[in-house]
Scaffold this motif. Structure first.
Motif, PDB file in Angstrom:
ATOM      1  N   ASN A 257       0.825  -1.212   0.000  1.00 45.08           N
ATOM      2  CA  ASN A 257       0.000   0.000   0.000  1.00 45.08           C
ATOM      3  C   ASN A 257       0.858   1.260   0.000  1.00 45.08           C
ATOM      4  O   ASN A 257       0.562   2.224  -0.722  1.00 45.08           O
ATOM      5  CB  ASN A 257      -0.938   0.007   1.206  1.00 45.08           C
ATOM      6  CG  ASN A 257      -1.972  -1.108   1.135  1.00 45.08           C
ATOM      7  OD1 ASN A 257      -2.239  -1.650   0.063  1.00 45.08           O
ATOM      8  ND2 ASN A 257      -2.559  -1.453   2.263  1.00 45.08           N
ATOM      9  N   ASN A 258       1.923   1.257   0.813  1.00 48.09           N
ATOM     10  CA  ASN A 258       2.808   2.426   0.866  1.00 48.09           C
ATOM     11  C   ASN A 258       3.510   2.641  -0.474  1.00 48.09           C
ATOM     12  O   ASN A 258       3.646   3.766  -0.960  1.00 48.09           O
ATOM     13  CB  ASN A 258       3.843   2.267   1.981  1.00 48.09           C
ATOM     14  CG  ASN A 258       3.213   2.359   3.361  1.00 48.09           C
ATOM     15  OD1 ASN A 258       2.137   2.932   3.526  1.00 48.09           O
ATOM     16  ND2 ASN A 258       3.881   1.791   4.350  1.00 48.09           N
ATOM     17  N   LYS A 263       4.254   5.776  -5.222  1.00 48.10           N
ATOM     18  CA  LYS A 263       4.651   5.714  -6.630  1.00 48.10           C
ATOM     19  C   LYS A 263       3.591   6.291  -7.551  1.00 48.10           C
ATOM     20  O   LYS A 263       3.898   6.880  -8.585  1.00 48.10           O
ATOM     21  CB  LYS A 263       4.952   4.270  -7.023  1.00 48.10           C
ATOM     22  CG  LYS A 263       5.704   4.145  -8.349  1.00 48.10           C
ATOM     23  CD  LYS A 263       6.218   2.741  -8.527  1.00 48.10           C
ATOM     24  CE  LYS A 263       7.070   2.616  -9.779  1.00 48.10           C
ATOM     25  NZ  LYS A 263       8.334   3.367  -9.697  1.00 48.10           N
ATOM     26  N   TYR A 264       2.316   6.143  -7.179  1.00 44.61           N
ATOM     27  CA  TYR A 264       1.237   6.560  -8.074  1.00 44.61           C
ATOM     28  C   TYR A 264       0.424   7.723  -7.506  1.00 44.61           C
ATOM     29  O   TYR A 264      -0.644   8.042  -8.030  1.00 44.61           O
ATOM     30  CB  TYR A 264       0.339   5.360  -8.400  1.00 44.61           C
ATOM     31  CG  TYR A 264       1.122   4.261  -9.082  1.00 44.61           C
ATOM     32  CD1 TYR A 264       1.525   4.391 -10.405  1.00 44.61           C
ATOM     33  CD2 TYR A 264       1.525   3.123  -8.380  1.00 44.61           C
ATOM     34  CE1 TYR A 264       2.267   3.399 -11.027  1.00 44.61           C
ATOM     35  CE2 TYR A 264       2.278   2.141  -8.995  1.00 44.61           C
ATOM     36  CZ  TYR A 264       2.652   2.292 -10.310  1.00 44.61           C
ATOM     37  OH  TYR A 264       3.406   1.316 -10.914  1.00 44.61           O
ATOM     38  N   ASP A 269      -5.724   3.244  -0.511  1.00 45.05           N
ATOM     39  CA  ASP A 269      -5.082   1.947  -0.757  1.00 45.05           C
ATOM     40  C   ASP A 269      -5.693   1.295  -1.996  1.00 45.05           C
ATOM     41  O   ASP A 269      -6.866   1.531  -2.306  1.00 45.05           O
ATOM     42  CB  ASP A 269      -5.288   1.015   0.447  1.00 45.05           C
ATOM     43  CG  ASP A 269      -4.514   1.472   1.664  1.00 45.05           C
ATOM     44  OD1 ASP A 269      -3.532   2.220   1.504  1.00 45.05           O
ATOM     45  OD2 ASP A 269      -4.910   1.090   2.789  1.00 45.05           O
ATOM     46  N   PRO A 270      -4.932   0.473  -2.696  1.00 42.13           N
ATOM     47  CA  PRO A 270      -5.519  -0.260  -3.827  1.00 42.13           C
ATOM     48  C   PRO A 270      -6.515  -1.288  -3.329  1.00 42.13           C
ATOM     49  O   PRO A 270      -6.391  -1.811  -2.205  1.00 42.13           O
ATOM     50  CB  PRO A 270      -4.295  -0.929  -4.472  1.00 42.13           C
ATOM     51  CG  PRO A 270      -3.305  -1.051  -3.361  1.00 42.13           C
ATOM     52  CD  PRO A 270      -3.512   0.135  -2.483  1.00 42.13           C
ATOM     53  N   LEU A 287       4.037  -6.463 -10.823  1.00 45.03           N
ATOM     54  CA  LEU A 287       3.415  -5.944  -9.608  1.00 45.03           C
ATOM     55  C   LEU A 287       2.320  -4.984 -10.057  1.00 45.03           C
ATOM     56  O   LEU A 287       2.599  -3.892 -10.548  1.00 45.03           O
ATOM     57  CB  LEU A 287       4.436  -5.232  -8.729  1.00 45.03           C
ATOM     58  CG  LEU A 287       3.912  -4.653  -7.408  1.00 45.03           C
ATOM     59  CD1 LEU A 287       3.249  -5.741  -6.559  1.00 45.03           C
ATOM     60  CD2 LEU A 287       5.029  -3.988  -6.620  1.00 45.03           C
ATOM     61  N   LEU A 288       1.073  -5.446  -9.921  1.00 46.41           N
ATOM     62  CA  LEU A 288      -0.061  -4.698 -10.444  1.00 46.41           C
ATOM     63  C   LEU A 288      -0.991  -4.274  -9.307  1.00 46.41           C
ATOM     64  O   LEU A 288      -1.119  -4.977  -8.301  1.00 46.41           O
ATOM     65  CB  LEU A 288      -0.840  -5.550 -11.447  1.00 46.41           C
ATOM     66  CG  LEU A 288      -0.029  -6.236 -12.552  1.00 46.41           C
ATOM     67  CD1 LEU A 288      -0.945  -7.064 -13.434  1.00 46.41           C
ATOM     68  CD2 LEU A 288       0.726  -5.210 -13.376  1.00 46.41           C
ATOM     69  N   PHE A 289      -1.644  -3.139  -9.504  1.00 49.32           N
ATOM     70  CA  PHE A 289      -2.560  -2.613  -8.511  1.00 49.32           C
ATOM     71  C   PHE A 289      -3.869  -2.224  -9.184  1.00 49.32           C
ATOM     72  O   PHE A 289      -3.874  -1.600 -10.247  1.00 49.32           O
ATOM     73  CB  PHE A 289      -1.977  -1.370  -7.829  1.00 49.32           C
ATOM     74  CG  PHE A 289      -0.653  -1.599  -7.152  1.00 49.32           C
ATOM     75  CD1 PHE A 289      -0.597  -2.043  -5.844  1.00 49.32           C
ATOM     76  CD2 PHE A 289       0.533  -1.364  -7.829  1.00 49.32           C
ATOM     77  CE1 PHE A 289       0.623  -2.246  -5.220  1.00 49.32           C
ATOM     78  CE2 PHE A 289       1.754  -1.561  -7.221  1.00 49.32           C
ATOM     79  CZ  PHE A 289       1.799  -2.007  -5.903  1.00 49.32           C
TER      80      PHE A 289
END
Length: 633
Positions: A257-258, A263-264, A269-270, A287-289
């Motif tokens: 989450n951090n 980064k985005y 949180d995703p 690594l996908l969200f």
């Protein structure tokens, strides 16, 4: 010293390199740091195999030095270094594979497809430099050599002194022009930003002396204002260890989450994290969200889809659109593969078979993870679908249903029975034994749809109805055509194909025959507004409704006509009158006694049907006059 000339093909390629190939000049730093990392890798792996070099991993560094006054930028490594022959081979011959086919391809500037394996990355330095100087000493050798060039006119190589193995590249940065500010590549802030952007996960520390500030030491008087002084300190600019290279057991939810939020730039949180390692014909880590909320510009033309693409920790592209289909464009994240070269052109990426293989696997993985969430955490999936379900439905419509195998299990619609969003498979599992179709109704809201006269008969039979409230819904359903061998049918369809008893059929046929002339008269009275007026068996309490013939429904007509175009469409409308309503008897008596009244009735019933469908009355004044005229008779 005599200057050596690049081979003719190499000279042509260098000219292209300086002027055409790279979209962003800033890419040069990524290329040179990647080369330095490769040189260290060679020496480090040699130390592991030979066991006699005396090196450990902590001994290796990449150093950046910027001198604004001299306009020089240096990239220094203590890696394997190069012999004179290797300098000649690696830097004297550009793209040493150099086939005639490759040369011919370069002649068309619209089809420049050059990738890192051709060895051109080093020459990106000439985009920002007037002169490039390389001093290198190979490990285990006594002599160092200097390679120097000012561009396509050639290069020189000479003996020089150097104590330690490795390579030092010195760029003499170009002077600023009206169009380009080359001086920014000497700014500490810019250098740090480029390293963070492209080379943050290089496995060796990238270090640079940076300016910092600290309070001066004073006598400590109470009223004395603090003073600050600047000083230089060696700082490591890269994090070195990518989060996605760690095992899942090492990571916690807060770590993911951090990372995502930082980064985005998301505050939430995703809703889902997909961390996968794949080995095989093509190996990669992804690594996908799936975001918890749709970005504010998601459903606008300004939104740009894509995943970050890395090659062994080095960023190739910030948004690689080819890794995601449009219907999964909401996914954020990155892909890192050692099988991908450091590509220069986006055109090459579009034709990369390995990239396409990765994209296909990611598509399947995203679908499987979404299905798992739908089956095991319905509340979270419904939250996701409210944010991005519209995109999945657009995906069904695009390509005329070409993607339905991927998406049909993921879409949801509101159920008349469950009073909640349901999947198509859940609907089919509850279908009655005698039910042939998946029934649906379209409208602005579920409340309005629930009150539609056309739904009465199906509800009375106990059939579940899907309520479609998004503009795209009915178009998407049309592309699906069927699900689990069950066809879709609108509640406004010409024939609901519901079994009737023999007595019901005979009664309906009798009424239709008795009313045939009157219905034709009403159609003529409406003067082309409807294709047909007929008796309806689908209505229960309502006197009238409007349906449509053919593939264009009334709801689709509304959606298409709301678009900003000059061309308007109209469904082939049918006015249906409830065969069991007292209004039918009134119409029959009026037809026998005063046909002019039937004209008013026909207009009034048609306008009522328009209002029920949420369509505007064509002539409100005439509607009002008809009501008043009938009230006074």
């Amino acid at each position: 010293m005599a200057k050596k000339q690049f081979k003719a093909e190499s000279k042509r390629l260098l000219d292209l390199m300086i002027n055409s190939i790279y979209t962003h000049k800033e890419i040069f730093l990524r290329e040179l740091i990647s080369n330095a990392s490769d040189a260290i890798d060679k020496l480090y792996y040699r130390s592991l195999t030979d066991g006699n070099t005396g090196f450990s991993r902590d001994d290796f560094t990449i150093t950046i030095e910027a001198d604004k006054d001299a306009r020089t930028l240096r990239i220094i490594d203590n890696g394997m270094g190069m012999t004179k022959e290797e300098l000649e081979k690696n830097l004297g011959t550009i793209a040493k594979s150099g086939s005639l086919d490759f040369k011919a391809e370069m002649e068309n500037k619209d089809e420049i497809d050059i990738i890192g394996q051709f060895g051109v990355g080093f020459y990106s330095a000439f985009m920002v430099s007037d002169k490039v100087n390389v001093v290198s000493k190979a490990f285990g050798e006594d002599q160092a050599y200097e390679w120097e060039s000012t561009g396509a006119d050639g290069y020189t190589i000479k003996d020089v002194g150097k104590e330690v193995n490795g390579t030092e590249i010195t760029l003499t940065i170009k002077e600023d022009t009206e169009d380009e500010r080359y001086s920014e590549f000497l700014d500490e802030y810019k250098i740090k930003g480029l390293i963070k952007k492209y080379s943050d996960y290089i496995r060796y520390p990238i270090q640079m002396m940076v300016e910092k500030s600290r309070p001066k030491e004073t006598d400590g008087g109470e009223d004395e204002k603090p003073e600050y002084e600047t000083y230089m300190e060696l700082e490591t600019l890269n994090s070195m260890i990518p989060l996605w290279k760690k095992t899942k057991s090492e990571l916690k939810d807060e770590d993911y989450n951090n990372f995502y939020q930082e980064k985005y730039y998301d505050y939430a949180d995703p809703v889902k994290v997909i961390h996968t390692d794949v080995e095989g014909v093509v190996s990669y880590t992804a690594l996908l969200f799936i975001p918890g909320k749709a970005p504010f510009n998601y459903y606008t033309k300004d939104f740009e889809k894509g995943l970050q693409l890395y090659s062994s920790g080095v960023m190739i592209m910030d948004k690689c659109a080819d890794l995601l289909p449009d219907y999964f464009s909401f996914v954020r994240g990155l892909v890192d593969s050692q099988d991908l070269s450091l590509n220069i052109s986006r055109e090459m990426l579009q034709h990369d078979r390995q990239l396409k293989a990765i994209a296909q696997r990611l598509e399947k993985k995203i679908k499987s993870e979404l299905l798992a969430m739908c089956n095991t955490d319905r509340e979270k999936y419904v939250e996701f679908f409210k944010n991005f379900g519209l995109q999945l439905k657009y995906g069904l419509y695009e390509g005329f249903g070409a993607h339905k195998e991927i998406l049909q299990d993921l879409v949801m619609f509101y159920s008349s029975q469950e009073k909640a969003l349901v999947t198509l498979s859940e609907y089919v599992s509850r279908m009655k034994p005698d039910q042939k179709y998946i029934y649906y109704a379209s409208g602005e809201t579920t409340d309005k749809i629930d009150k539609l006269p056309q739904t009465e008969l199906l509800k009375d039979k106990g059939y579940e109805i899907l309520y479609l409230t998004d503009d795209i819904d009915e178009f998407a359903i049309q592309m699906l055509r069927e699900f689990d061998e069950k066809q879709f049918k609108s509640v406004s369809a010409e024939d609901l194909d519901i079994e009737e008893s023999k007595e019901e059929k005979e009664e309906a046929e009798k009424q239709a025959e008795e009313s045939k002339d009157m219905l034709e008269y009403m159609k003529e009275a409406l003067d082309g507004k409807v294709a047909e007026v007929r008796l309806s068996q689908r209505l229960k309490s309502h006197p009238v409704c409007l349906t449509a013939k053919g593939g264009l429904s009334i709801e689709m007509e509304k959606v298409l006509n709301s678009m900003p175009t000059d061309e308007k469409v109209q469904a082939e409308r049918v006015l249906e009158i409830n065969a069991k309503h007292p209004i039918l008897e009134t119409l029959r008596k009026s037809y026998e006694s005063d046909k002019d009244i039937v004209k008013d009735y026909a207009a009034l019933l048609y306008d009522q049907a328009l209002l029920i469908e949420g369509l505007p009355i064509e002539d409100p004044v005439a509607f009002s006059n008809s009501v008043c005229r009938l009230m006074t008779k």
